[in-house]
Each structure stands twice: as C-alpha cells, then as structure tokens.
Design an enzyme around this catalytic site. Structure first.
Site, mmCIF file in Angstrom:
data_model
loop_
_atom_site.group_PDB
_atom_site.id
_atom_site.type_symbol
_atom_site.label_atom_id
_atom_site.label_comp_id
_atom_site.label_asym_id
_atom_site.label_seq_id
_atom_site.Cartn_x
_atom_site.Cartn_y
_atom_site.Cartn_z
ATOM 1 N N GLU A 1 0.823 -1.206 0.000
ATOM 2 C CA GLU A 1 0.000 0.000 0.000
ATOM 3 C C GLU A 1 0.864 1.266 0.000
ATOM 4 O OE1 GLU A 1 -3.147 -0.476 2.825
ATOM 5 O OE2 GLU A 1 -3.643 1.650 2.795
ATOM 6 N N ASP A 2 1.957 1.240 0.732
ATOM 7 C CA ASP A 2 2.684 2.488 0.999
ATOM 8 C C ASP A 2 4.103 2.571 0.438
ATOM 9 O OD1 ASP A 2 0.504 3.337 2.418
ATOM 10 O OD2 ASP A 2 1.244 2.589 4.334
ATOM 11 N N ASP B 1 -18.723 -9.691 39.210
ATOM 12 C CA ASP B 1 -17.610 -10.410 38.608
ATOM 13 C C ASP B 1 -16.418 -9.517 38.275
ATOM 14 O OD1 ASP B 1 -18.967 -9.101 36.668
ATOM 15 O OD2 ASP B 1 -19.234 -10.815 35.336
#
Ligand code: MN
Length: 724
Positions: free
Chosen positions: A80-81, A263
């Site tokens: 992508e980059d 709890d």
C-alpha cells in the site's frame, strides 16, 4: 531500550517464547525487505514507520500464528505504501503470503463513495479475503491493535473515528473469533478515547481497591488449592480482573454501581478434564455460598463463539461476591486464542479442526447473507448486530438449546431451527403462552413455534423489520426471491417510482430506461426485472441510492432559480429548448456557439440570468463535466419537439475571389427564401476571399441544405458553420 537495530531480535525472542517451528530465514528476509522499503517513512508520532509492521508481526507471533502470517504481517503495509508490489511479494514469499498481504491492504479510494460506503466496502473486502484465508483477519486485528495502542499521535477526529470502528467492528470480530486478549485490549483502548472520563473513573476504582483485592484473591486461591489437594491433577488457579470495558458496560449500560458488579474479581480454575470441572464446581459450592441464578454452564451449551466454561458467583466469608470460572486447558486455549489456537495447538488436540470449521461456517454465513445485500450501510449494520457480544439461550419444547444474539425474536428462533419452520410460522408460544411475533427471547424461555401446514403461506415482509439475525433475514429474503418473483418485480417498480417521485426527480422515459440499465449493471443484475426483483425482496434499499441518482440528474438547482422548479410537464422556452427539471426560466441560446435545433445541447445555470444553452461541443463547455469547477450548474437540456421559431446561424464561405462571387452567394440565399441578417466579404492574400454571412434557418437539417446549395456555387471552396 528497543531500537530498530535489534528489531529482528524482538521477533526472535517472541518466537522463542512460543516454542514453535518457524521459518526464521524467510521471516528475516521479509523483515529486511520491509525495513528497507519503509526506510525514511515516519509515523505521525515521529517514530520510524517500520516500528509498526514490526510490532504487528510481534503481536501475530504472540497469538501463535505461523511463519507465513508473520511474513505477511511484516509486509502488510508495504504494497500500500511503498514501491513493493503484490507481484514482488508473490515471487519472493509465495502465493499464500501475497494473498494475505492483499487481504489486509485497503481498497483504493472509490471515487463516488462516501466515507461510510468506503468503510463498508473495505470491510466487505476483508470479509471475503478472510473467508478465503482466516489468517487475514488475525493480521488485520494485530494491525488494528497496534494502531490503537499508538492512537494518541492522531487527531482527535481520527481517534474517535478509529475507536468507534474498533468497538463496532473489530472488537466484535475478535470476540466472535474468540480471541479474548485482543478483544479486551481493543475495547479498553477504544473506551479510553470514546469516554475518557468514565475510563478514568473505573481505573481509579480499580486502583483504590487493588491492594485489598490482591490479598483477597490470594487468600481465596490458597483456600481452594488446599481444599482440592491432590484430588484434581494439573490444577491451575489464577486471579482475574474484569476488563474496563466490561465494567463500563455494566455501569453505564446496565446502570449498576461499581460495588454491584459481582464479577469484577474472578478466579479462573483450569483443569485437565470436563469431569474435573464439575468436581471443582461441587467443591467450590461446598466452600462458598453460591448466589442463586448466577450459575452458567457454557460447557454443555457453548457460547456462539464456542467459548466453554462453568461460571458461578459465590460469596466469600467476608461477604464479598466473586466469580469462579472453571474450564479445561483445551477450553482455555480456545477462550484465549480462539481461532488462532488452530495454528498454535494444531498438533495434539483432537477436535479442534471441527471447531475451526464451525468458526469458518460463521464467516461464510455472514458473507452469504450479504450476497443479497448491496446496501453498504446495511452490511455494516449486519456485522454490528451479528457480532453483538451477548447471547440469549432459547429452549425448544424437546429441550434443545439455541443460542441467539440479544434482541432476537421468536422469528429468529424459528429460522434458527430450520428455514422450513420459519417459513411456515404463524405464531409462537413462550412457556405455554401465545406471544406476539416481535417478542424478544430471554434466556431460559421455552419456545414452541406454531406452524401451518399450508405449504405456500410463507413469511411476511414485515418480518424483515422484526428479526435480529442475518441468518433469519437472509432466509426470509431467499424465500421472497424464490417464491415471489413477479410480485417482487411489481413491488420493486413501485418502490422505484415512489422514491423518485418523493425525491422530485423527473426524467424522460429514455433517461429512466438508461438509468435503470446502469443501476442494474452496477448492482450485478443482468436485467431490469432482476433489478426490480432485488428491490422487491429487500436485497437493495432503493431509497438509499436516490441521493446518487439526484447527483446524476443534478436536480438540485441553485438558490436563485429555485422558484423556477415546477411540478408540471416539461415546457419549452420560446427558443424551443427544454431544460430538464426547470420550467419557465429565462433560456438564452449562447452567443459563443449559437446552437440550433438538432444540435446536442446543455444548459448552464447562470447567476441570476437564467440558463444559457450551449452546444455540447462548444469550447466553453468542459469535455468532462464532472471535472468542471461547478459541475452542479451544468444541466441537461434538449430541443422540444414542437417549435416554430427560426434561428440564426453564422456561415463562413471560402471562395475564389472572382467577379460576382458575393452577388452569386447572396442570390442563392435569397432564392432559398432565407432571411440573411448580415453579410461581409474580405480578400485574402492568396487570391481567395472569405464571405461571412448570418442566415435564419429552422434547424440543423435546414442549415445543412443551405450549406450544400452554397457549396455548389461555382468558385466556392468550402462552407462552414462559424461563430457569430
Ligand atoms: Mn498497518
């Protein structure tokens, strides 16, 4: 201190902890390639970009994933980059790694899409990739986890956007896949941005009680250990604190006080066998008083994400309630790593492959339910509800337990039994009493679905609004799709017409046909009828795509001509021009190109001077209107069929400069009974001359005949239409 120079060491240490077999050579290769490719890139925080893929790879290792996943994690942003291509990855690391990287890579910007559409398309792409190879989503979750850990460097807006997406999409996916650690950290990080005040408040409460709590848990632990003695082999007890998001949900969504949450403190007891689980439960109940109604057996009825454990809440001698979770080691691995355990514990534990298939079945189901849905908003909605964190359990009269997301109705229940049961459903009884069809199931309800023997009865379209699960929704749609095609086409047509009318979109029949053709193609329907049918059975919500249609026909006029919009039939200007969607406005034929009837034309909404009409190929009209400065001001126009007026056209005649040429041209025009409003001639240096004349004609065809007659005159070289 960690520096990038010992980055590979970080990975090697993480791998050592896992103790698995890794292809360290390939991982180091991926490491070097990615590091070199990201060289010089910085993250917003100012640190080197490569830290990101490195840390993502470390998380992927910690989840017990295999070498290919680690390689893909290192390379996940490279395609992508950086200049690295998918092909490079394929060549160097093989098809699998390339597909993993591709699955994690976001779609390129889709031009017309809104941000929401873009998000939905990306999520859909991810789901498809993850159905092909589930490792995609594990890398994606690790990617999101590291981005969330480092979110503080981003703008406030980005922080909120990412946090929202994380809590609505990614944490639920992690939950659904059973990857507890990732799910809880994602949720806690998201809440710290979405509601920082509440987050700080809960942190403070936890901190205030920490010392006391630690001593408390330690003492309970040793009491239980003492009591069990050697009777339970290989027993492990650990203290556990509820996640901040878990506490947050109870405090802010169920309106409980911190002290009311039973709890917050839990003990987790892990043993070898299921029998041991129930033995430990018995002993715990002997030692401490159980709180009624708090016992849950997720061993015999696993949660929909395959989580298994026994849960019980008991009260200590000090009067403090606490939860005890009891499970086997196998269940523990599933609870912690979920689907990732498939890779980690692939060898040795039987039955885990079957579970793996079950988890994949869920993803396939989710995708399938979306095949019918083109409306991107709905896809995101489906994911959100399908992934809702809580389940309810309904019981059939025979005692079979069916788990469904909170908010499911008896219709969901019927379809969960079988589509034939749902399709023939006419009513339901809960604990013996008739309930309405939108009755929401509570855990423990015994539900009897009342069906009819009429085979052709089928569901009602209203049910689509009542169901919660995508399974029920897609089964109902499937029924309509299959059984009611003619009806769907009709319903679809009506829906389209109604929506266009409501949006005040008025288009010619031809435009309408073209529009439907385009839309059918865009939504993968082979015919217009298929398109209508799709709308008819609810596979596409037409009103949601109306805004984009509006854009296409640029129905929205500028303010100063808003008053010209009328609901009547189209009407032509005195020049015979119909500007689509606008009536009775001042229409002027532009001087620059003097359009004639028959010319393809377009209108331009001027500021305060009506619409000026140009030839479509006029040099003042942008070739690509979408690239125009103000595309919304260009508006379709055409010539009205009925017209009476004549139009002026300019002609330029090139001719040999012989005696009488001007007279011959003028006479020819007069003989054609055409009015000539201007004429002039000039000599050219090459011995030819140019005659400019303006004539009045009825339209393009008329003008063509004028041109051909003038061209026939002795000495005329060419006749061309020109600018007045
Ligand atoms: Mn990334």
């Amino acid at each position: 201190m960690q520096t990038l120079d010992n980055g590979m060491e970080i990975l090697l240490n993480a791998m050592k902890k896992q103790g698995g077999n890794y292809d360290t050579a390939a991982i180091e290769r991926a490491y070097n390639i990615s590091r070199a490719a990201h060289e010089g890139q910085l993250r917003l925080s100012g640190e080197e970009y490569f830290w990101h893929p490195l840390k993502v790879a470390e998380i992927v290792i910690s989840l017990g994933m295999d070498s290919e996943s680690v390689e893909a994690a290192l390379l996940h942003d490279a395609v992508e980059d950086t200049p690295i291509t998918s092909e490079d990855v394929r060549r160097q690391f093989g098809e699998n790694v390339a597909l993993l990287v591709d699955g994690v890579t976001k779609l390129g910007k889709i031009d017309t899409a809104t941000r929401e559409e873009q998000q939905a398309e990306n999520i859909r792409k991810m789901l498809i990739a993850m159905a092909a190879d589930i490792r995609v989503i594990i890398i994606k979750l690790a990617d999101r986890l590291h981005n969330m850990r480092t979110l503080s460097a981003q703008s406030t807006r980005k922080q909120l956007e990412k946090s929202l997406e994380t809590i609505e999409i990614y944490a639920p996916i992690a939950h659904r896949l059973g990857i507890r650690a990732v799910k809880e950290e994602l949720e806690d990080l998201a809440i710290s941005y979405l509601d920082p005040i509440a987050y700080a408040e809960i942190e403070e409460q936890l901190e205030k009680n920490r010392e006391y709590r630690d001593t408390f848990i330690e003492s309970i632990k040793s009491r239980i250990k003492e009591r069990m003695g050697d009777s339970v082999p290989n027993l492990s007890i650990e203290g556990r604190i509820k996640s901040i998001h878990g506490i947050y949900r109870k405090m802010y969504m169920q309106n409980k006080q911190f002290e009311e949450i039973y709890d917050v403190y839990a003990l987790r007891v892990i043993v070898n066998t299921v029998t041991d689980c129930y033995n430990v439960l018995g002993l715990v109940h002997e030692m401490f008083r159980p709180i009624p109604g708090r016992f849950k057996d997720y061993i015999s009825t696993p949660k929909s994400n395959l989580y298994q454990s026994l849960h019980t809440t008991v009260i200590s001698r000090e009067g403090l309630p606490f939860e005890v979770q009891i499970r086997t080691w196998d269940m523990h691995h599933t609870a912690e790593y979920g689907i990732a355990a498939h890779w980690k514990y692939k060898s040795g534990i039987s039955g885990s492959d079957e579970r793996f298939e079950e988890r994949l079945a869920w993803i396939r189901q989710l995708l399938e339910s979306q095949n019918d849905v083109e409306d991107v908003g709905e896809i995101v909605q489906t994911i959100k509800t399908d992934l809702a964190p809580e389940d309810v359990f309904g019981v059939t009269p025979k005692g079979d337990v069916i788990s469904l997301p909170v908010g499911s109705t008896v219709i969901d229940f019927a379809y969960a039994i079988h589509s034939a049961v749902g399709n023939r459903m006419v009513g339901a009884k809960v604990d013996g009493r008739i309930v309405p069809l939108d009755y929401q199931i509570a855990t423990g309800d015994v539900i009897e679905v009342i069906t009819t023997s009429q085979a052709d009865r089928g569901p009602s379209r209203d049910w689509l609004k009542m169901v919660k699960t995508s399974e029920a929704r897609s089964k109902i749609r499937a029924w309509f799709k299959k059984e009611r095609r003619p009806e769907n086409i009709e319903t679809g047509k009506e829906e389209v017409e109604r929506a266009l009318r409501q949006a005040n979109i008025r288009i010619s029949e031809e435009d309408y046909e073209n529009l439907i053709k385009d839309l059918a193609e865009r939504y993968q329907c082979s015919t217009a009828d298929d398109f209508y049918a799709k709308i008819g059975y609810g596979g596409l919500i037409f009103s949601n795509i109306v805004p984009s249609i509006k854009d296409r026909f640029r129905q929205k006029p500028q303010k100063d001509i808003a008053s010209m919009v009328s609901d009547d039939e189209e009407s032509a200007s005195p020049d015979g021009v119909v500007v689509e969607g606008i009536d009775n406005c001042l229409v002027k034929l532009s001087r620059c190109c003097s359009p004639l009837p028959g010319d393809s034309i377009i209108g331009f909404i001027t500021r305060g001077h009506g619409v000026s009409v140009h030839k479509r190929d006029c040099t003042n009209v942008p070739k690509d209107l979408s690239l125009a400065d103000e595309p919304g001001r260009w508006i379709p126009a055409h010539w009205s069929v009925t017209r009476s007026k004549s139009f002026c056209a300019a002609l330029q005649v090139h001719a040999i400069d012989r005696d009488g040429i001007l007279v011959d041209v003028s006479t020819a025009v007069l003989n054609m009974r055409i009015k000539m409003t201007a004429v002039s001639a000039r000599q050219l240096k090459d011995g030819n001359c140019v005659i400019d004349l303006t004539v009045c004609v009825e339209g393009v065809e008329h003008l063509k005949s004028v041109i051909s007659k003038l061209s026939a005159i002795n000495g005329v070289l060419s006749v061309e239409r020109s600018v007045i």
